[in-house]
Motif scaffolding. Structure first.
Motif, mmCIF file in Angstrom:
data_model
loop_
_atom_site.group_PDB
_atom_site.id
_atom_site.type_symbol
_atom_site.label_atom_id
_atom_site.label_comp_id
_atom_site.label_asym_id
_atom_site.label_seq_id
_atom_site.Cartn_x
_atom_site.Cartn_y
_atom_site.Cartn_z
ATOM 1 N N HIS A 268 0.692 -1.100 -0.029
ATOM 2 C CA HIS A 268 0.149 0.053 0.061
ATOM 3 C C HIS A 268 0.969 1.214 -0.005
ATOM 4 O O HIS A 268 0.150 2.436 -0.090
ATOM 5 N N GLN A 269 2.038 1.065 0.114
ATOM 6 C CA GLN A 269 2.945 2.291 0.276
ATOM 7 C C GLN A 269 3.884 2.511 -0.903
ATOM 8 O O GLN A 269 4.083 3.617 -1.537
ATOM 9 N N CYS A 270 4.440 1.441 -1.461
ATOM 10 C CA CYS A 270 5.337 1.265 -2.775
ATOM 11 C C CYS A 270 4.576 0.986 -4.148
ATOM 12 O O CYS A 270 5.431 0.741 -5.110
ATOM 13 N N ASN A 271 3.729 0.173 -3.838
ATOM 14 C CA ASN A 271 2.804 -0.673 -5.068
ATOM 15 C C ASN A 271 3.714 -1.679 -5.517
ATOM 16 O O ASN A 271 3.268 -2.172 -6.607
ATOM 17 N N SER A 272 4.747 -2.370 -4.722
ATOM 18 C CA SER A 272 5.335 -3.428 -5.175
ATOM 19 C C SER A 272 4.608 -4.790 -5.058
ATOM 20 O O SER A 272 3.662 -4.488 -3.976
ATOM 21 N N LEU A 273 4.786 -5.910 -5.626
ATOM 22 C CA LEU A 273 3.878 -6.934 -5.245
ATOM 23 C C LEU A 273 4.264 -7.541 -3.858
ATOM 24 O O LEU A 273 5.395 -7.713 -3.352
ATOM 25 N N CYS A 274 3.144 -7.587 -3.164
ATOM 26 C CA CYS A 274 3.268 -7.784 -1.872
ATOM 27 C C CYS A 274 1.990 -8.605 -1.394
ATOM 28 O O CYS A 274 0.760 -7.614 -1.645
ATOM 29 N N ASP A 275 1.759 -9.341 -0.466
ATOM 30 C CA ASP A 275 0.302 -9.713 0.162
ATOM 31 C C ASP A 275 0.471 -10.116 1.626
ATOM 32 O O ASP A 275 -0.225 -10.880 2.119
ATOM 33 N N SER A 276 1.432 -9.342 2.211
ATOM 34 C CA SER A 276 1.840 -9.484 3.649
ATOM 35 C C SER A 276 0.878 -8.403 4.565
ATOM 36 O O SER A 276 1.287 -7.351 4.283
#
Length: 319
Positions: A268-276
């Motif tokens: 939610h901050q840098c828009n990189s792929l992440c789901d944590s």
């Protein structure tokens, strides 16, 4: 008389959980059925489960029971016997074993009596929550998923959908289940004769939602037996392809269970792929959000710079 609620601080209990050496199994279960005296039922089951060192949360209402708990592996059979014998309607009730079962999930036992086992906001007294749609097992779900004419509807909150869902599922953009129930009827008014498959985490929300859809004139309503957890466990057991992608959100210390390798959400901050998912470290905020490791370091586990600065002013933090 023995105290029938926890009297020890959460901090102490959490520390006890973290040093516990006995392995635990995380389980979810629910059953819609009539309980004439929820308070008495609650006290009886609390005594028995507390003696077994069961941890987690269980909600009891006149409409049934809803639980997410962890039990020591060597006490699993005893727990199952207690639950099955606590009421005739709970004999052989389905127990959903967590998909990610190697992480500690709860540190206290809380059993509460509520108006309903899942907050729905329904005030229509003619609504019959026991008149539900057709149950679908994993193999039937996959057949439906391959049919482009079948509509899959996700009956979870938007943040649950964000990290994982069935590939073609419709998101009902809402923050609560009670909002969803009214939104889904409104959104699908022109699909009352369509085949609709509803799903949720463990089955409790989509089962009630299926009854609500039938109550509102929908004709061909199905729901996934055991929810995402039940579907995935059975699909793996049968060697079936998994039609769900990403993570399954869970409401405990884990925040999510990995189902497939795909990462479909973004930081939610840098828009990189992440789901944590994590909670903002600023205790006055505590916002739930997705954060990658790099941003966790940059923002000290906080959701924005303001929270970061407040957190740094009160405590130390390391990633």
């Amino acid at each position: 008389m023995k105290v029938l609620h926890n009297t020890i601080s959460n901090k102490i209990l959490r520390n006890r959980m973290l040093v516990e050496t006995e392995r635990r199994t995380t389980i979810s279960f629910y059953k819609y059925f009539y309980i004439d005296d929820p308070n008495s039922f609650r006290d009886t089951i609390y005594r028995k489960l507390n003696d077994l060192h069961v941890l987690g949360r269980i909600y009891i209402a006149t409409e049934g029971i809803n639980g997410q708990i962890s039990v020591r592996k060597n006490n699993f059979n005893s727990f199952r016997t207690i639950l099955y014998n606590s009421h005739p309607k709970l004999d052989k009730v389905r127990l959903n074993i967590a998909l990610d079962n190697n992480v500690l999930s709860f540190w206290v036992l809380r059993i509460k009596v509520r108006a309903s086992i899942v907050a729905d906001g329904i005030t229509d007294h003619s609504f019959n929550y026991l008149n539900v749609g057709h149950y679908l097992k994993a193999e039937e779900v996959n057949i439906m998923a391959d049919n482009p004419d079948v509509l899959f509807v996700d009956m979870r909150n938007h943040y649950e959908y964000e990290i994982g869902h069935f590939k073609q599922a419709l998101d009902i953009p809402s923050n609560t289940f009670r909002e969803q129930l009214y939104m889904v009827v409104k959104m699908l008014q022109h699909d009352k004769n369509r085949h609709i498959v509803m799903y949720c985490t463990g089955g409790i929300r989509c089962e009630k939602a299926s009854a609500w859809m039938l109550h509102n004139g929908f004709k061909n309503i199905y729901h996934v037996e055991g929810g995402i957890i039940g579907y995935t466990n059975r699909a793996k057991e049968l060697g079936l392809p998994i039609k769900f992608i990403g993570k399954n959100f869970v409401f405990d210390e884990r925040f999510g269970e990995r189902i497939t390798s795909e990462v479909i959400a973004h930081c939610h901050q840098c828009n990189s792929l992440c789901d944590s998912y994590t909670n903002c470290r600023n205790t006055h905020c505590h916002r739930l959000f997705i954060q990658c490791n790099n941003c966790a370091k940059k923002y000290y586990g906080c959701c924005n710079l303001l929270c970061k600065n407040k957190q740094l002013a009160t405590t130390s933090y390391s990633v």
